[in-house]
Design an enzyme around this catalytic site. Structure first.
Site, PDB file in Angstrom:
ATOM      1  N   ASP A  86      -1.433 -48.954  40.358  1.00 49.36           N
ATOM      2  CA  ASP A  86      -1.401 -49.037  41.820  1.00 49.36           C
ATOM      3  C   ASP A  86      -1.931 -50.394  42.293  1.00 49.36           C
ATOM      4  O   ASP A  86      -1.398 -51.001  43.225  1.00 49.36           O
ATOM      5  CB  ASP A  86      -2.233 -47.909  42.443  1.00 49.36           C
ATOM      6  N   MET A 115       3.399 -49.523  33.419  1.00 48.15           N
ATOM      7  CA  MET A 115       2.260 -48.627  33.191  1.00 48.15           C
ATOM      8  C   MET A 115       1.541 -48.985  31.897  1.00 48.15           C
ATOM      9  O   MET A 115       0.311 -48.940  31.817  1.00 48.15           O
ATOM     10  CB  MET A 115       2.734 -47.173  33.157  1.00 48.15           C
ATOM     11  N   HIS A 164      -3.775 -40.972  42.638  1.00 46.29           N
ATOM     12  CA  HIS A 164      -2.688 -41.676  41.947  1.00 46.29           C
ATOM     13  C   HIS A 164      -1.380 -40.902  42.110  1.00 46.29           C
ATOM     14  O   HIS A 164      -0.704 -40.591  41.147  1.00 46.29           O
ATOM     15  CB  HIS A 164      -3.045 -41.840  40.468  1.00 46.29           C
TER      16      HIS A 164
END
Length: 341
Positions: free
Chosen positions: A178, A258, A208
């Site tokens: 994020d 990620m 999240h």
């Protein structure tokens, strides 16, 4: 006398040499796990990368072992096959002696799915893996990536509490992606200032998932946003994962970004273990709000989270998002706790 002195000095050096640093990646054959394991193999801070998954890890480990870096790599499965053949099998082998355990295991999102849709499958996976952590490496720092993080971190906490080994300083949900998205999107928006994403560090609080992700754009130094830009940026950061899922047209979710974010977080934890002053956002047990878990800036030290820091004043716009997100965040936390019980 000289030889004895040198021998004694050598013995002292060996006795004071730091313990080799071991990182386990649980779910290492997956879309996040493979690039994450690669980044760990390339890191000069990591001495051993233990790869664990239900399929494919011997091949992943063999492949990674051809990279010319010092870190040792092992591939572990629940049963028979391993690489190298001499290694012990299973979760015990992967976790024993670990300093940091990163858990990206689980099923990825597909178009139309929310993180909450993944709950039943991923919650069970996380529960099993965390039980292994509690048994084989109770002092390791756990970095949970498996979605929905808002629920899987509370599940992990409840599992560890039942086992009598819960340490809130060593259980974190990884929200670094994020922050990465926020830094990237803000730098692009403020391009007229010549900002690089590396020059931006947006504080992102909450959770999240969707609207529980709240970037504090009002706190970005020297940046100014129109109302329309602020709204567009906030929503894009909140739903950046959906953007990738749609772009991949059913073929996957945000795996590469990620993996990068997960590695940045792991690297930060390790640097703090080695004495560096590290502050980064993480989803942890928190008393900053009336939610028992909350993402905010955290100071890390040799023993994990050293201090959960306040996130500062919110603008009226951010306060409106905060008020909307809290009921949803608390509901997702409660769902995780209920599952664990």
């Amino acid at each position: 006398m000289l030889s004895q002195s040198l021998a004694a000095r050598g013995a002292r050096a060996l006795s004071t040499k730091a313990k080799p640093l071991k990182v386990a990646v649980l779910g290492a054959s997956g879309g996040i796990g493979q690039p994450l394991a690669l980044l760990c193999k390339l890191s000069p801070l990591i001495d051993e990368v233990a790869c664990y998954d239900v399929v494919g890890t011997p091949g992943v480990a063999a492949d990674l072992s051809h990279c010319p870096t010092p870190a040792k790599v092992t591939g572990n499965l629940p049963a028979a096959e391993t690489w190298p053949p001499s290694e012990n099998v299973g979760l015990k082998a992967a976790l024993t002696g670990c300093d940091v355990v990163v858990i990206p295991a689980g099923v990825p999102r597909k178009p139309g799915m929310t993180r909450d849709d993944l709950f039943n499958t991923n919650a069970s996976i996380v529960k099993t893996l965390v039980e292994g952590c509690g048994k084989y490496c109770p002092d390791a720092t756990l970095a949970i990536i498996s979605n929905p993080v808002n629920s899987t971190v509370p599940i992990a906490a409840e599992v560890l509490k039942k086992m009598g080994v819960y340490n809130p300083k060593k259980l974190c949900g990884v929200t670094t992606l994020d922050v990465c998205r926020a830094n990237t999107f803000v730098a692009a928006n403020q391009e007229r200032l010549g900002l690089s994403p590396k020059d931006v560090n947006v504080t992102v609080i909450g959770g999240h998932a969707g609207i529980t992700i709240l970037p504090l754009l009002s706190q970005v130094p020297n940046a100014t946003f129109s109302d329309a830009d602020r709204e567009a940026l906030t929503v894009r950061i909140q739903f950046g994962g959906d953007e990738v899922v749609k772009a991949k047209a059913g073929a996957g979710s945000a795996t590469l970004s990620m993996a990068y974010a997960g590695y940045l977080f792991t690297e930060g934890v390790i640097k703090a273990m080695k004495g560096e002053d590290i502050t980064m956002c993480a989803y942890v047990e928190s008393s900053l709000t009336d939610a028992p878990y909350f993402a905010s800036p955290c100071k890390f030290g040799p023993d994990g989270v050293k201090e959960v820091l306040p996130f500062g004043p919110l603008s009226a716009y951010e306060q409106s998002w905060f008020d909307k997100m809290m009921p949803e965040l608390k509901a997702q936390i409660a769902k995780g706790i209920e599952f664990a019980k």
